[in-house]
Design a protein around this motif. Structure first.
Motif, mmCIF file in Angstrom:
data_model
loop_
_atom_site.group_PDB
_atom_site.id
_atom_site.type_symbol
_atom_site.label_atom_id
_atom_site.label_comp_id
_atom_site.label_asym_id
_atom_site.label_seq_id
_atom_site.Cartn_x
_atom_site.Cartn_y
_atom_site.Cartn_z
ATOM 1 N N ILE A 182 0.835 -1.208 0.000
ATOM 2 C CA ILE A 182 0.000 0.000 0.000
ATOM 3 C C ILE A 182 0.870 1.258 0.000
ATOM 4 O O ILE A 182 0.531 2.248 -0.629
ATOM 5 C CB ILE A 182 -1.037 0.022 1.158
ATOM 6 N N LYS B 202 1.779 1.828 -3.533
ATOM 7 C CA LYS B 202 0.609 2.317 -4.264
ATOM 8 C C LYS B 202 0.362 3.798 -3.964
ATOM 9 O O LYS B 202 0.065 4.583 -4.864
ATOM 10 C CB LYS B 202 -0.613 1.487 -3.882
ATOM 11 N N TYR C 260 -9.043 7.919 -0.325
ATOM 12 C CA TYR C 260 -9.849 6.976 -1.109
ATOM 13 C C TYR C 260 -9.240 6.732 -2.489
ATOM 14 O O TYR C 260 -9.536 5.737 -3.129
ATOM 15 C CB TYR C 260 -11.279 7.487 -1.284
ATOM 16 N N PHE D 272 -7.690 3.265 -3.333
ATOM 17 C CA PHE D 272 -8.511 2.059 -3.332
ATOM 18 C C PHE D 272 -9.436 2.033 -4.538
ATOM 19 O O PHE D 272 -10.048 3.035 -4.871
ATOM 20 C CB PHE D 272 -9.356 2.000 -2.055
ATOM 21 N N LYS D 273 -9.556 0.865 -5.178
ATOM 22 C CA LYS D 273 -10.479 0.708 -6.304
ATOM 23 C C LYS D 273 -11.911 0.883 -5.823
ATOM 24 O O LYS D 273 -12.729 1.478 -6.467
ATOM 25 C CB LYS D 273 -10.324 -0.679 -6.931
ATOM 26 N N ASN D 274 -12.195 0.298 -4.693
ATOM 27 C CA ASN D 274 -13.519 0.347 -4.087
ATOM 28 C C ASN D 274 -13.298 0.560 -2.601
ATOM 29 O O ASN D 274 -12.593 -0.205 -1.976
ATOM 30 C CB ASN D 274 -14.240 -0.977 -4.345
ATOM 31 N N LYS D 275 -13.899 1.577 -2.039
ATOM 32 C CA LYS D 275 -13.609 1.876 -0.642
ATOM 33 C C LYS D 275 -13.940 0.748 0.327
ATOM 34 O O LYS D 275 -13.500 0.769 1.445
ATOM 35 C CB LYS D 275 -14.245 3.179 -0.189
ATOM 36 N N ASN D 276 -14.702 -0.246 -0.091
ATOM 37 C CA ASN D 276 -15.045 -1.348 0.801
ATOM 38 C C ASN D 276 -14.291 -2.642 0.508
ATOM 39 O O ASN D 276 -14.576 -3.663 1.084
ATOM 40 C CB ASN D 276 -16.556 -1.622 0.737
ATOM 41 N N GLU D 277 -13.307 -2.612 -0.394
ATOM 42 C CA GLU D 277 -12.612 -3.841 -0.772
ATOM 43 C C GLU D 277 -11.765 -4.423 0.361
ATOM 44 O O GLU D 277 -11.571 -5.619 0.429
ATOM 45 C CB GLU D 277 -11.768 -3.644 -2.035
ATOM 46 N N ASN D 278 -11.255 -3.569 1.243
ATOM 47 C CA ASN D 278 -10.447 -4.028 2.356
ATOM 48 C C ASN D 278 -10.612 -3.039 3.509
ATOM 49 O O ASN D 278 -9.778 -2.161 3.700
ATOM 50 C CB ASN D 278 -8.983 -4.145 1.918
ATOM 51 N N LEU E 167 -8.238 0.049 4.692
ATOM 52 C CA LEU E 167 -8.789 1.388 4.491
ATOM 53 C C LEU E 167 -8.679 2.203 5.774
ATOM 54 O O LEU E 167 -8.236 3.351 5.754
ATOM 55 C CB LEU E 167 -10.247 1.306 4.041
#
Length: 50
Positions: free
Chosen positions: A5, A8, A29, A32-38, A42
């Motif tokens: 991370i 990234k 944010y 992250f591709k999707n804020k709920n992916e991990n 996050l």
């Protein structure tokens, strides 16, 4: 923070700065591709970012 991370974050920041200049705004944010992916990661990044 894990190495993946961190790498990234540096990559995304460098790309945004290159495109929009040094005064560009950036939210955690963006890393992250999707804020709920991990959610755990996050929150780790959010805590560091703040």
């Amino acid at each position: 923070m894990n190495k993946e991370i961190r790498k990234k974050i540096i990559q995304v920041c460098n790309e945004k700065i290159a495109k929009k200049g040094e005064n560009v705004g950036l939210s955690f944010y963006a890393f992250f591709k999707n804020k709920n992916e991990n959610p755990k990661l996050l929150m780790e990044v959010a805590t560091w970012w703040i």
